[in-house]
Motif scaffolding. Sequence first.
Motif, mmCIF file in Angstrom:
data_model
loop_
_atom_site.group_PDB
_atom_site.id
_atom_site.type_symbol
_atom_site.label_atom_id
_atom_site.label_comp_id
_atom_site.label_asym_id
_atom_site.label_seq_id
_atom_site.Cartn_x
_atom_site.Cartn_y
_atom_site.Cartn_z
ATOM 1 N N ALA B 98 0.826 -1.215 0.000
ATOM 2 C CA ALA B 98 0.000 0.000 0.000
ATOM 3 C C ALA B 98 0.854 1.257 0.000
ATOM 4 O O ALA B 98 0.398 2.313 -0.386
ATOM 5 C CB ALA B 98 -0.943 0.003 1.199
ATOM 6 N N GLY B 99 2.102 1.133 0.406
ATOM 7 C CA GLY B 99 2.972 2.297 0.413
ATOM 8 C C GLY B 99 3.607 2.573 -0.923
ATOM 9 O O GLY B 99 4.247 3.599 -1.119
ATOM 10 N N ASN B 100 3.427 1.645 -1.861
ATOM 11 C CA ASN B 100 3.982 1.844 -3.196
ATOM 12 C C ASN B 100 3.030 2.683 -4.017
ATOM 13 O O ASN B 100 1.967 3.079 -3.563
ATOM 14 C CB ASN B 100 4.225 0.486 -3.861
ATOM 15 C CG ASN B 100 5.371 0.551 -4.857
ATOM 16 O OD1 ASN B 100 5.650 1.602 -5.432
ATOM 17 N ND2 ASN B 100 6.018 -0.568 -5.056
ATOM 18 N N THR B 101 3.393 2.944 -5.224
ATOM 19 C CA THR B 101 2.662 3.935 -5.997
ATOM 20 C C THR B 101 1.739 3.357 -7.061
ATOM 21 O O THR B 101 0.548 3.600 -7.032
ATOM 22 C CB THR B 101 3.652 4.906 -6.652
ATOM 23 O OG1 THR B 101 4.608 4.159 -7.395
ATOM 24 C CG2 THR B 101 4.347 5.749 -5.611
ATOM 25 N N GLU B 102 2.291 2.564 -7.997
ATOM 26 C CA GLU B 102 1.469 2.197 -9.127
ATOM 27 C C GLU B 102 0.549 1.024 -8.832
ATOM 28 O O GLU B 102 0.995 -0.066 -8.468
ATOM 29 C CB GLU B 102 2.329 1.857 -10.340
ATOM 30 C CG GLU B 102 1.484 1.546 -11.586
ATOM 31 C CD GLU B 102 2.317 1.363 -12.836
ATOM 32 O OE1 GLU B 102 3.552 1.497 -12.765
ATOM 33 O OE2 GLU B 102 1.719 1.098 -13.891
ATOM 34 N N ALA B 103 -0.757 1.253 -9.030
ATOM 35 C CA ALA B 103 -1.742 0.184 -8.964
ATOM 36 C C ALA B 103 -1.981 -0.338 -10.372
ATOM 37 O O ALA B 103 -2.138 0.439 -11.308
ATOM 38 C CB ALA B 103 -3.048 0.696 -8.359
ATOM 39 N N PHE B 104 -1.997 -1.646 -10.528
ATOM 40 C CA PHE B 104 -2.231 -2.282 -11.816
ATOM 41 C C PHE B 104 -3.662 -2.802 -11.844
ATOM 42 O O PHE B 104 -4.088 -3.514 -10.931
ATOM 43 C CB PHE B 104 -1.251 -3.436 -12.031
ATOM 44 C CG PHE B 104 0.179 -2.993 -12.162
ATOM 45 C CD1 PHE B 104 0.971 -2.811 -11.043
ATOM 46 C CD2 PHE B 104 0.728 -2.753 -13.412
ATOM 47 C CE1 PHE B 104 2.288 -2.396 -11.155
ATOM 48 C CE2 PHE B 104 2.039 -2.344 -13.540
ATOM 49 C CZ PHE B 104 2.827 -2.157 -12.410
ATOM 50 N N PHE B 105 -4.378 -2.441 -12.918
ATOM 51 C CA PHE B 105 -5.782 -2.819 -13.035
ATOM 52 C C PHE B 105 -5.971 -3.966 -14.011
ATOM 53 O O PHE B 105 -5.263 -4.076 -15.012
ATOM 54 C CB PHE B 105 -6.607 -1.627 -13.530
ATOM 55 C CG PHE B 105 -6.890 -0.596 -12.483
ATOM 56 C CD1 PHE B 105 -5.944 0.355 -12.161
ATOM 57 C CD2 PHE B 105 -8.104 -0.589 -11.813
ATOM 58 C CE1 PHE B 105 -6.197 1.310 -11.189
ATOM 59 C CE2 PHE B 105 -8.373 0.357 -10.842
ATOM 60 C CZ PHE B 105 -7.418 1.313 -10.524
ATOM 61 N N GLY B 106 -6.961 -4.798 -13.723
ATOM 62 C CA GLY B 106 -7.424 -5.787 -14.677
ATOM 63 C C GLY B 106 -8.352 -5.129 -15.690
ATOM 64 O O GLY B 106 -8.653 -3.939 -15.594
ATOM 65 N N GLN B 107 -8.821 -5.933 -16.664
ATOM 66 C CA GLN B 107 -9.698 -5.394 -17.712
ATOM 67 C C GLN B 107 -11.121 -5.191 -17.222
ATOM 68 O O GLN B 107 -11.905 -4.497 -17.869
ATOM 69 C CB GLN B 107 -9.700 -6.319 -18.928
ATOM 70 C CG GLN B 107 -8.350 -6.371 -19.631
ATOM 71 C CD GLN B 107 -8.452 -7.063 -20.968
ATOM 72 O OE1 GLN B 107 -9.075 -6.559 -21.896
ATOM 73 N NE2 GLN B 107 -7.851 -8.220 -21.086
ATOM 74 N N GLY B 108 -11.447 -5.792 -16.095
ATOM 75 C CA GLY B 108 -12.769 -5.587 -15.535
ATOM 76 C C GLY B 108 -13.795 -6.606 -15.985
ATOM 77 O O GLY B 108 -13.617 -7.316 -16.982
ATOM 78 N N THR B 109 -14.866 -6.675 -15.220
ATOM 79 C CA THR B 109 -16.047 -7.478 -15.574
ATOM 80 C C THR B 109 -17.209 -6.518 -15.769
ATOM 81 O O THR B 109 -17.540 -5.766 -14.856
ATOM 82 C CB THR B 109 -16.397 -8.483 -14.470
ATOM 83 O OG1 THR B 109 -15.349 -9.422 -14.328
ATOM 84 C CG2 THR B 109 -17.696 -9.211 -14.807
ATOM 85 N N ARG B 110 -17.783 -6.543 -16.950
ATOM 86 C CA ARG B 110 -18.945 -5.684 -17.227
ATOM 87 C C ARG B 110 -20.208 -6.432 -16.829
ATOM 88 O O ARG B 110 -20.547 -7.457 -17.417
ATOM 89 C CB ARG B 110 -19.009 -5.287 -18.690
ATOM 90 C CG ARG B 110 -20.205 -4.372 -19.004
ATOM 91 C CD ARG B 110 -20.204 -3.896 -20.440
ATOM 92 N NE ARG B 110 -19.051 -3.061 -20.732
ATOM 93 C CZ ARG B 110 -18.970 -1.772 -20.454
ATOM 94 N NH1 ARG B 110 -19.984 -1.146 -19.871
ATOM 95 N NH2 ARG B 110 -17.900 -1.087 -20.770
ATOM 96 N N LEU B 111 -20.899 -5.921 -15.826
ATOM 97 C CA LEU B 111 -22.142 -6.528 -15.339
ATOM 98 C C LEU B 111 -23.331 -5.716 -15.823
ATOM 99 O O LEU B 111 -23.369 -4.489 -15.652
ATOM 100 C CB LEU B 111 -22.165 -6.578 -13.814
ATOM 101 C CG LEU B 111 -23.485 -7.035 -13.182
ATOM 102 C CD1 LEU B 111 -23.750 -8.504 -13.506
ATOM 103 C CD2 LEU B 111 -23.483 -6.815 -11.671
ATOM 104 N N THR B 112 -24.283 -6.419 -16.411
ATOM 105 C CA THR B 112 -25.548 -5.802 -16.794
ATOM 106 C C THR B 112 -26.651 -6.509 -16.035
ATOM 107 O O THR B 112 -26.794 -7.737 -16.139
ATOM 108 C CB THR B 112 -25.810 -5.905 -18.305
ATOM 109 O OG1 THR B 112 -24.724 -5.281 -19.006
ATOM 110 C CG2 THR B 112 -27.115 -5.215 -18.675
ATOM 111 N N VAL B 113 -27.421 -5.752 -15.260
ATOM 112 C CA VAL B 113 -28.560 -6.301 -14.523
ATOM 113 C C VAL B 113 -29.832 -5.843 -15.223
ATOM 114 O O VAL B 113 -30.050 -4.639 -15.406
ATOM 115 C CB VAL B 113 -28.550 -5.840 -13.059
ATOM 116 C CG1 VAL B 113 -29.714 -6.480 -12.304
ATOM 117 C CG2 VAL B 113 -27.223 -6.193 -12.389
ATOM 118 N N VAL B 114 -30.652 -6.814 -15.635
ATOM 119 C CA VAL B 114 -31.876 -6.474 -16.391
ATOM 120 C C VAL B 114 -33.121 -6.849 -15.605
ATOM 121 O O VAL B 114 -33.065 -7.612 -14.646
ATOM 122 C CB VAL B 114 -31.886 -7.167 -17.775
ATOM 123 C CG1 VAL B 114 -30.714 -6.688 -18.611
ATOM 124 C CG2 VAL B 114 -31.849 -8.683 -17.613
#
Lengths: 113, 114
Positions: B98-114
Amino acid sequence: QQQVKQSPQSLIVQKGGISIINCAYENTAFDYFPWYQQFPGKGPALLIAIRPDVSEKKEGRFTISFNKSAKQFSLHIMDSQPGDSATYFCAAKDYNQGGKLIFGQGTELSVKP
Amino acid sequence: EAGVAQSPRYKIIEKRQSVAFWCNPISGHATLYWYQQILGQGPKLLIQFQNNGVVDDSQLPKDRFSAERLKGVDSTLKIQPAKLEDSAVYLCASIDNAGNTEAFFGQGTRLTVV
């Protein structure tokens, strides 16, 4: 106090022009200010970042200007290219709060050929 | 170095159903974040783990959302029951500490609730 306000919401720039995105914050405990670039369908990726002990940081065509007294910082993209078209997010981190990132609302940049 | 892996990429469910997302952070990264990104907005932190312990879950709607990171590596985020307003991209990010700087992100999950 935890907010980071970003403007404009969208920006259209001609190829070769300068793109400028602005952010403002309230929390003086923030001590790290990154900019993230996000392409459609991808996660945000770190573009450039600055700490509050410097007023400017430049990496290639990207420059962050930081005004600590005004609690504002901005991203300048020189010689903007169509490949720069993406959504840009400013963010701020407070290491006293576990290091979580607080993001601005985002700016959708479109660079026209 | 392999990036942050997330699955599934897309999910469509009906309201009141349940759904789970999975994240595998970068190897050795102790800190893991789940963010919710609603269309047209910046990512909002839902929960932060340090190894297998929760550091911050102040913005997690605990009546319907839960997350775990049992062995300090992979993490799952669950929504039960889902509401229409949960439609968003769920992003996982990791950082070596947590003391470091760069956070690396995943591509994400797109959720659609209908």
